[in-house]
Design a protein around this motif. Structure first.
Motif, short mmCIF file in Angstrom:
data_model
loop_
_atom_site.label_atom_id
_atom_site.label_comp_id
_atom_site.label_asym_id
_atom_site.label_seq_id
_atom_site.Cartn_x
_atom_site.Cartn_y
_atom_site.Cartn_z
N ASP A 48 -4.38 6.27 0.22
CA ASP A 48 -3.85 5.99 -1.10
C ASP A 48 -4.91 5.25 -1.91
OD1 ASP A 48 -2.37 5.64 -3.32
OD2 ASP A 48 -0.83 4.38 -2.42
N ALA A 49 -5.37 5.87 -3.00
CA ALA A 49 -6.41 5.27 -3.84
C ALA A 49 -5.83 4.47 -4.99
CB ALA A 49 -7.33 6.36 -4.37
N SER A 50 -4.53 4.28 -5.01
CA SER A 50 -3.91 3.53 -6.12
C SER A 50 -4.43 2.10 -6.13
CB SER A 50 -2.39 3.53 -5.96
OG SER A 50 -1.88 4.84 -5.98
N GLY A 51 -4.81 1.64 -7.31
CA GLY A 51 -5.36 0.29 -7.44
C GLY A 51 -6.86 0.27 -7.63
N LEU A 52 -7.54 1.38 -7.39
CA LEU A 52 -8.98 1.45 -7.59
C LEU A 52 -9.28 1.31 -9.08
CD1 LEU A 52 -11.66 2.01 -6.05
CD2 LEU A 52 -11.38 4.40 -6.67
#
Length: 951
Positions: free
Chosen positions: A887-891
């Motif tokens: 999960d790349a959410s927050g990059l």
């Protein structure tokens, strides 16, 4: 800043923005609360509605509810025991609240108040009533409306608005007084609200919806004004139904006679549905005023003698509904005092032969079983009545048949003496008929009743045998619970109803409309939080900034058209064998793998070079694990810079700040075709925007132009000139030299700095030139003329707004500080989808010897795409630290730049959402004081991020 403005128009707009952007940040209201209350009457009407809601929420969150208000009585009635324990509850107020039975429905007010503050969805989702005690309020969450200055100034400021020309403003002001004003002062909202009933039907319906709640909670408020709720024949059914319900709530001993005269006319209304509602309202009035029971019952009994009741067939559904409602109202009246209504039951039983409506017959039969032992006459007529019911059982409706079985069981359960054997025979006969009925519900009911203890005694005659069974006592208890009259007392008001704040759309549609928020928890805004919010350095900087704010907002109709300009250009991909020598040393893949793109580093290394280059090596990894490094590594909250999220929805997400390797050498500038060989007699001209900065003037943009001879003959005398310029070139070898000192103003800067002419170009030869161009606008193309072999070829040089800026190196702290100074109209956001990383990850997955981290691949793809299409500086990359590695959410990536023409900073932030292996959702945010430039740059960034990656 804007909430502190002196203009009422600005304050109203700022309140609307506050309610949309940060409605939970009530601490911002505290410093300007009194000023907002004073300016409230001068704000425009729709701004008043929003501002009233904000001020009400602030007072409740800061000081709590008012002890003298109607909302306080509900807590006292359930928490009066706390006064005995020495709590802060005033004993005098507790005594007063317990004496409000005649003027206030405490149970209903309790429900409404809970819905106001707790939220109806949260309150109604509770599975048991035992959990209701968790919402109890203590004395510390209440304040005195007579001594609290903030409460008094709010009530004082909203009082003039009760007579506003806008109905919504009147309801909003009335809502404040309903929640916060002392009970003796709530009456001031009555006349303004009643005045609204003279408006349009739409407004009248909204007002009646709110009066419905007010009147039920405190009937004494509207009781003197009952005539205002009399119904006109021209009104819609919805308004008539609301007025009927309100009249049933506010009826008193002095007004009931006038109300009943009105009800007599309403029953004759052609709308029979409205007539049925009138009959129901009569029953509600009698429940509140038992003294009128006999008068009302006589009138209701008269309705049962109408002609439609005696017809065997042909009566309409609406007339049947009226009769059903008549019997239902009589039933509710009898339940209040059965002994005094014995003759009423007898009259209804005698009407059984003429009442043909199944629902009405079922209710009369229910009363026969329920009151079978009442008085002296009813028990003597039971045998005749049951024989009559058994004789007509096959022709009855299913619901009537079910009620006949229940009634016979009830009578048999309490029967004694000589009639017992007759009742047993009737019961056995009915059971046999029911077991053969076509309706399966009736067959199941017959089997159930047959298995009850009394039924077994009737059908089998085994009294002596069953009395000795150990389970017999328990079965008798079960039978009494099912058939007996020991029913539980059910509260008259069901908790399935939903109530919303006065004046809200949700109160009209009876569900939480988008944007609806309940009142905050009392005293949830602490004084320390308020002081901290007022004393932060950000607020001080904002106040200083407001004094020098001379910028205004503007718009450009070409914003939406800018995307098509770039989409129509033909992109030329540069291969590794290009004549540009800058990329020659990176053609070897081994050299690239030797130096990793992204390395974990301390925050201080995030902006060492112009493009975020870090020289930290893996050998220093142990130093990064020190306490200082770890604290700085995790100290930032990525979501904190987004002011659009409400305070409750911000989640603390740990993130690591990483530094990107030297990606500047891997950037591939995008090339565009300026002249194709077919139009240029074999001459091909391509151009790409350069990251170099002009040394002549800040208004000039550097462009690399490549001339290639694709013909078999020599091309000579090649030069580029400005078509609109009046300058003439006398010879091909003449070159104008422009010095920076000679340019005193923007008017002195030429559109095109003269290019060094190309004397000749051999077949297959490529020559490179650097152009310095001044575009008239960052969206408009520049018309030029290309001369070769003595021929003039008109061409257009299209601008790229991504190169109208230059990199502006800065630390992350400076970036965040500048970003906080550019909120509101200087901030623009847009979303798009990014897919370049998927190709990169697929390449890596195909190589079993080399597996690249997914986060690093995404960072590389995003950084290269941004730096290849705009002249920016990569400030930092924040990578989320989470257990889900897919999960790349927050990059988050930050880029900084400076507009060439004005030296104004332009900040870009890109947030990533989604899974690593799927298309990512990017949120792009640009902070820039030049509104038009910032919007166009945002559109350009979103445009090229969607484009497929260059191969």
């Amino acid at each position: 800043m804007l909430l502190n403005d002196r203009s009422p128009a600005v304050v109203g707009a700022a309140a609307a923005a506050f309610a949309s952007v940060c409605p939970y940040n009530l601490s911002l209201v505290g410093r300007n609360y009194r000023k907002l209350c004073e300016i409230l009457p001068d704000v425009e009407e729709w701004g008043q509605i929003v501002l009233i809601g904000i001020l009400l929420r602030y007072v409740i969150a800061r000081h709590g509810l008012v002890k003298e208000s109607i909302m306080y009585s509900l807590q006292c009635t359930e928490s009066s025991h706390s006064a005995k324990d020495g709590s802060d509850v005033d004993s005098g107020l507790v005594k007063e609240s317990t004496d409000l039975s005649g003027t206030c429905d405490s149970e209903f007010v309790n429900t409404v108040s809970r819905c106001y503050m707790e939220g109806p969805d949260e309150y109604l989702s509770r599975s048991s009533y035992a959990n209701r005690e968790s919402f109890e309020l203590n004395g510390a969450q209440f304040t005195s409306g007579k001594s609290n200055d903030d409460v008094k100034i709010l009530l004082y400021s909203t009082s003039p608005l009760l007579w506003s020309n806008n109905s919504a403003v009147v309801l909003a002001a009335a809502g404040v007084h309903w929640v916060m004003a002392p009970k003796e002062d709530v009456k001031r909202i009555i006349k303004p609200i009643l005045y609204l009933l003279r408006s349009s039907n739409a407004s009248k319906y909204v007002v009646l919806r709110n009066i419905q709640v007010f009147a039920k909670a405190m009937p004494s408020l509207f009781a003197p004004y009952f005539e205002d709720f009399f119904i006109f024949s021209s009104e819609s059914y919805q308004i008539k139904a609301l007025k009927l319900e309100i009249l049933s709530y506010i009826a008193t001993d002095s007004s009931i006679s006038s109300i009943f005269k009105e009800f007599q006319d309403y029953i004759r209304d052609p709308d029979r549905r409205f007539a049925a509602d009138t009959v129901a309202a009569i029953g509600l009035c009698v429940q509140r005023l038992p003294k009128m029971a006999h008068i009302c019952v006589d009138g209701l009994l008269a309705l049962t003698r109408q002609e439609f009741v005696t017809e065997d067939f042909g009566f309409e559904d609406q007339e049947a509904g009226i009769l059903t409602q008549v019997i239902m109202s009589i039933k509710s009246i009898i339940k209040q005092d059965p002994p005094s209504h014995e003759k009423v039951i007898i009259q209804l039983v005698r009407r059984l032969d003429s009442v043909k409506v199944p629902a009405a017959r079922a209710m009369i039969i229910w009363m026969v079983g329920e009151y079978s032992s009442l008085g002296e006459i009813i028990p003597r007529m039971l045998t005749t009545v049951l024989k009559y019911l058994a004789w007509g059982f096959p022709s009855e409706a299913p619901e009537t048949k079910l009620q006949i079985l229940n009634t016979v069981c009830k009578v048999l359960e309490g029967a004694t003496g000589d009639d017992l054997w007759t009742f047993k025979k009737i019961f056995s006969y009915l059971i046999e008929l029911a077991e053969c009925d076509l309706n399966y519900d009736l067959r199941d009911r017959a089997r159930l009743l047959k298995k009850l203890p009394s039924c077994n005694l009737v059908s089998l005659g085994l009294e002596e045998e069953t009395n000795d069974l150990p389970e017999n006592d328990l079965l008798h208890i079960v039978a009494e619970c099912i058939l007996g009259r020991q029913t539980r007392k059910v509260k008259p008001e069901s908790f399935s109803y939903r109530y919303y704040l006065p004046g809200s759309l949700s109160q009209i549609v009876l569900h939480a409309a988008p944007g609806y928020e309940p009142l905050p928890k009392p005293c949830s805004l602490l004084l320390d939080d308020l002081n901290v919010a007022e004393g932060t350095s950000e607020m001080k900087r904002a106040a200083d900034y407001s004094g020098t704010d001379d910028y205004g907002s503007s718009s450009d109709p070409s914003d939406e058209e800018s995307a098509s300009d770039y989409g129509s250009q033909r992109s030329v991909t540069e291969s590794s064998g290009s004549d540009r020598g800058d990329d020659s040393e990176f053609t070897s893949e081994g050299n690239y793998n030797a130096d990793p793109l992204i390395q974990i580093s301390d925050i201080g290394n995030a902006s060492e070079n112009q493009n975020g280059v870090s020289q930290s090596s893996p050998a220093n990894l142990g130093e990064l694990m020190s306490n200082k490094a770890l604290e700085s590594w995790l100290d930032e909250q990525p979501g904190s810079s987004n002011p659009g999220l409400p305070k409750q929805s911000q989640v603390r997400i740990s993130s690591a700040r990483i530094s990107v390797g030297d990606v500047g050498k891997r950037v591939k500038q995008k090339s565009y075709s300026l002249l194709d060989p077919a139009s240029g007699n074999g001459l091909k001209v391509d151009y790409s925007f350069s990251s170099e900065i002009s040394s002549i003037s800040r208004l000039l943009v550097c462009i690399e132009v490549f001339f290639k001879n694709c013909s078999s003959e020599i091309i000579s005398e090649i030069t580029l000139v400005d078509e609109e310029s009046n300058r003439a070139f006398d010879s091909a070898d003449k070159t104008a030299v422009v010095n920076e000192s000679s340019l005193t103003s923007s008017d002195d800067v030429p559109t095109l700095v003269p290019m060094e002419s190309i004397v000749s170009l051999e077949p297959g030869q490529t020559t490179r030139r650097i152009l310095q161009v001044r575009f008239h606008h960052h969206l408009l193309p520049l018309k030029l003329a290309l001369y070769c072999d003595g021929k003039k070829l008109p061409i257009k040089l299209r601008p790229d707004i991504g190169y109208f800026v230059k990199p502006l190196p800065m630390d992350v702290e400076v970036f965040i500080d500048k970003e906080s100074r550019l909120p509101g109209m200087f901030e623009y956001a847009r979303s798009c989808t990014f897919t370049d990383h998927i190709v990169e990850l697929n390449k890596e997955n195909g190589d079993s010897l080399l597996v690249k981290d997914k986060f690093l691949a995404i960072c590389e793809s995003l950084a290269l795409k941004m730096l290849s299409n705009a002249n920016l500086c990569l400030v930092s990359v924040d990578m989320p630290i989470a257990t889900n590695l897919d999960d790349a959410s927050g990059l988050r990536l930050r880029f900084s730049s400076e507009i060439l023409s004005s030296w104004i900073p332009c900040l870009i932030t890109i947030g990533v959402e989604g899974k690593c292996t799927d298309p990512l959702n990017l949120s792009i945010k640009v902070n820039c004081e030049e509104t038009v430039f910032g919007l166009n740059l945002l559109n350009r960034i979103a445009n090229f991020l969607v484009e497929p990656a260059l191969s």
